[in-house]
Design a protein around this motif. Structure first.
Motif, short mmCIF file in Angstrom:
data_model
loop_
_atom_site.label_atom_id
_atom_site.label_comp_id
_atom_site.label_asym_id
_atom_site.label_seq_id
_atom_site.Cartn_x
_atom_site.Cartn_y
_atom_site.Cartn_z
N TYR A 201 0.79 -1.16 0.00
CA TYR A 201 0.17 0.07 0.04
C TYR A 201 0.89 1.27 0.11
O TYR A 201 0.62 2.37 -0.81
N TYR A 202 1.81 1.23 0.73
CA TYR A 202 2.68 2.65 0.82
C TYR A 202 3.40 2.50 -0.37
O TYR A 202 3.91 3.77 -0.72
N LYS A 203 3.89 1.66 -1.11
CA LYS A 203 4.73 1.69 -2.31
C LYS A 203 3.91 2.25 -3.27
O LYS A 203 4.41 3.07 -4.09
N ILE A 204 2.50 1.87 -3.74
CA ILE A 204 1.71 2.40 -4.63
C ILE A 204 1.47 3.88 -4.20
O ILE A 204 1.38 4.49 -5.08
N ARG A 205 0.74 4.03 -3.13
CA ARG A 205 0.46 5.42 -2.59
C ARG A 205 1.93 6.42 -2.82
O ARG A 205 1.60 7.49 -3.35
N ASN A 206 3.02 5.95 -2.69
CA ASN A 206 4.23 6.61 -2.73
C ASN A 206 4.37 6.97 -4.39
O ASN A 206 4.76 8.20 -4.66
N GLU A 207 4.33 6.02 -5.17
CA GLU A 207 4.40 6.27 -6.70
C GLU A 207 3.36 7.37 -7.01
O GLU A 207 3.62 8.10 -7.86
N LEU A 208 2.22 7.02 -6.52
CA LEU A 208 1.12 8.05 -6.89
C LEU A 208 1.35 9.42 -6.53
O LEU A 208 1.31 10.44 -7.28
N TYR A 209 2.00 9.84 -5.25
CA TYR A 209 2.26 10.97 -4.74
C TYR A 209 3.47 11.68 -5.77
O TYR A 209 3.51 12.73 -6.20
N ILE A 210 4.26 10.75 -6.08
CA ILE A 210 5.39 11.23 -6.99
C ILE A 210 4.95 11.61 -8.27
O ILE A 210 5.34 12.55 -8.93
N HIS B 7 -9.87 14.60 -6.82
CA HIS B 7 -10.58 14.65 -7.92
C HIS B 7 -10.76 15.77 -8.42
O HIS B 7 -11.50 16.90 -7.84
N ILE B 8 -10.39 16.44 -9.77
CA ILE B 8 -10.15 17.63 -10.11
C ILE B 8 -11.69 18.20 -10.31
O ILE B 8 -12.09 19.36 -10.22
N LYS B 9 -12.40 17.36 -11.12
CA LYS B 9 -13.79 17.69 -11.48
C LYS B 9 -14.57 17.07 -10.53
O LYS B 9 -15.99 17.12 -10.77
N GLY B 10 -14.31 16.82 -9.36
CA GLY B 10 -15.26 16.27 -8.33
C GLY B 10 -15.42 14.80 -8.91
O GLY B 10 -14.58 14.39 -9.38
N GLY B 11 -16.64 13.95 -8.38
CA GLY B 11 -16.63 12.62 -8.69
C GLY B 11 -16.05 11.91 -7.86
O GLY B 11 -15.91 10.24 -8.29
N GLY B 12 -15.56 12.16 -6.92
CA GLY B 12 -14.90 11.10 -5.91
C GLY B 12 -15.77 10.18 -5.34
O GLY B 12 -15.65 9.24 -4.68
N ASN B 13 -17.22 10.46 -5.44
CA ASN B 13 -18.26 9.54 -4.77
C ASN B 13 -18.98 8.69 -5.93
O ASN B 13 -19.93 8.22 -5.46
N SER B 14 -18.39 8.79 -7.02
CA SER B 14 -18.89 8.24 -8.30
C SER B 14 -18.89 6.61 -7.95
O SER B 14 -17.97 6.09 -7.06
N ARG B 15 -19.79 5.86 -8.20
CA ARG B 15 -20.10 4.55 -7.90
C ARG B 15 -18.75 3.41 -7.99
O ARG B 15 -18.42 2.85 -7.20
N HIS C 255 -4.98 5.04 -13.34
CA HIS C 255 -5.34 6.19 -14.18
C HIS C 255 -4.33 7.10 -14.43
O HIS C 255 -4.32 7.67 -15.52
N VAL C 256 -3.60 7.23 -13.41
CA VAL C 256 -2.58 8.41 -13.52
C VAL C 256 -1.35 7.77 -14.50
O VAL C 256 -0.76 8.76 -15.23
N ARG C 257 -1.17 6.36 -14.13
CA ARG C 257 0.07 5.97 -15.07
C ARG C 257 -0.46 6.08 -16.71
O ARG C 257 0.44 6.12 -17.44
N ASN C 258 -1.71 6.02 -16.92
CA ASN C 258 -2.25 6.00 -18.22
C ASN C 258 -2.74 7.51 -18.56
O ASN C 258 -2.96 7.73 -19.74
N GLY C 259 -2.17 8.47 -18.00
CA GLY C 259 -2.13 9.68 -18.47
C GLY C 259 -3.13 10.73 -17.95
O GLY C 259 -3.65 11.72 -18.57
N SER C 260 -4.04 10.13 -17.07
CA SER C 260 -5.23 10.73 -16.68
C SER C 260 -4.92 12.19 -16.09
O SER C 260 -4.00 12.26 -15.11
#
Length: 131
Positions: free
Chosen positions: A27-36, A57-65, A82-87
């Motif tokens: 968990y800390y490994k993937i969170r660290n990569e996301l932060y970077i 979530h820039i446009k909101g939507g954090g509560n999407s299903r 999503h971030v790795r794929n350029g989102s």
């Protein structure tokens, strides 16, 4: 496989301890990569203390299903993919900037969504106001 299962059954406490340790490290490994990938500092103010980071979530939507039904590691892994794929749907904000953004964009559900001035302006005419 059979020997692995037998070992797990015989050493259940040790297995659980190892599994928890592995899950926590992953968990800390993937969170660290996301932060970077998101810049490792608050997008708005530049604050760089990871203890206060929140993924927004820039446009909101954090509560999407599709997001709401995931918890902890699954949610973080989903955002990382999503971030790795350029989102460009996510940004890193400190806790203060994230709450301010939510108030400004009326994203807070179940809380008072009006500013103090809007609330007073709506209440005063009903009670006769002040001279």
């Amino acid at each position: 496989k059979k020997r692995v299962y037998e070992w797990r059954i015989k050493n259940i406490d040790k297995y659980k301890q190892q599994a928890r340790k592995h899950d926590r490290e992953y968990y800390y490994k993937i969170r660290n990569e996301l932060y970077i990938l998101l810049g490792d500092k608050c997008f708005k103010c530049g604050f760089a203390d990871r203890r206060a980071f929140q993924i927004d979530h820039i446009k909101g939507g954090g509560n999407s299903r599709k997001i709401r039904n995931r918890k902890g590691q699954g949610r973080t892994r989903h955002m990382l993919e999503h971030v790795r794929n350029g989102s460009k749907d996510y940004q890193l904000l400190c806790a203060n900037c994230n709450v301010i953004k939510k108030w400004e964009n009326y994203e807070i559900k179940g809380h008072i969504k009006k500013t103090r001035e809007e609330f007073i302006a709506g209440v005063l005419p009903k009670i006769g106001g002040f001279p």
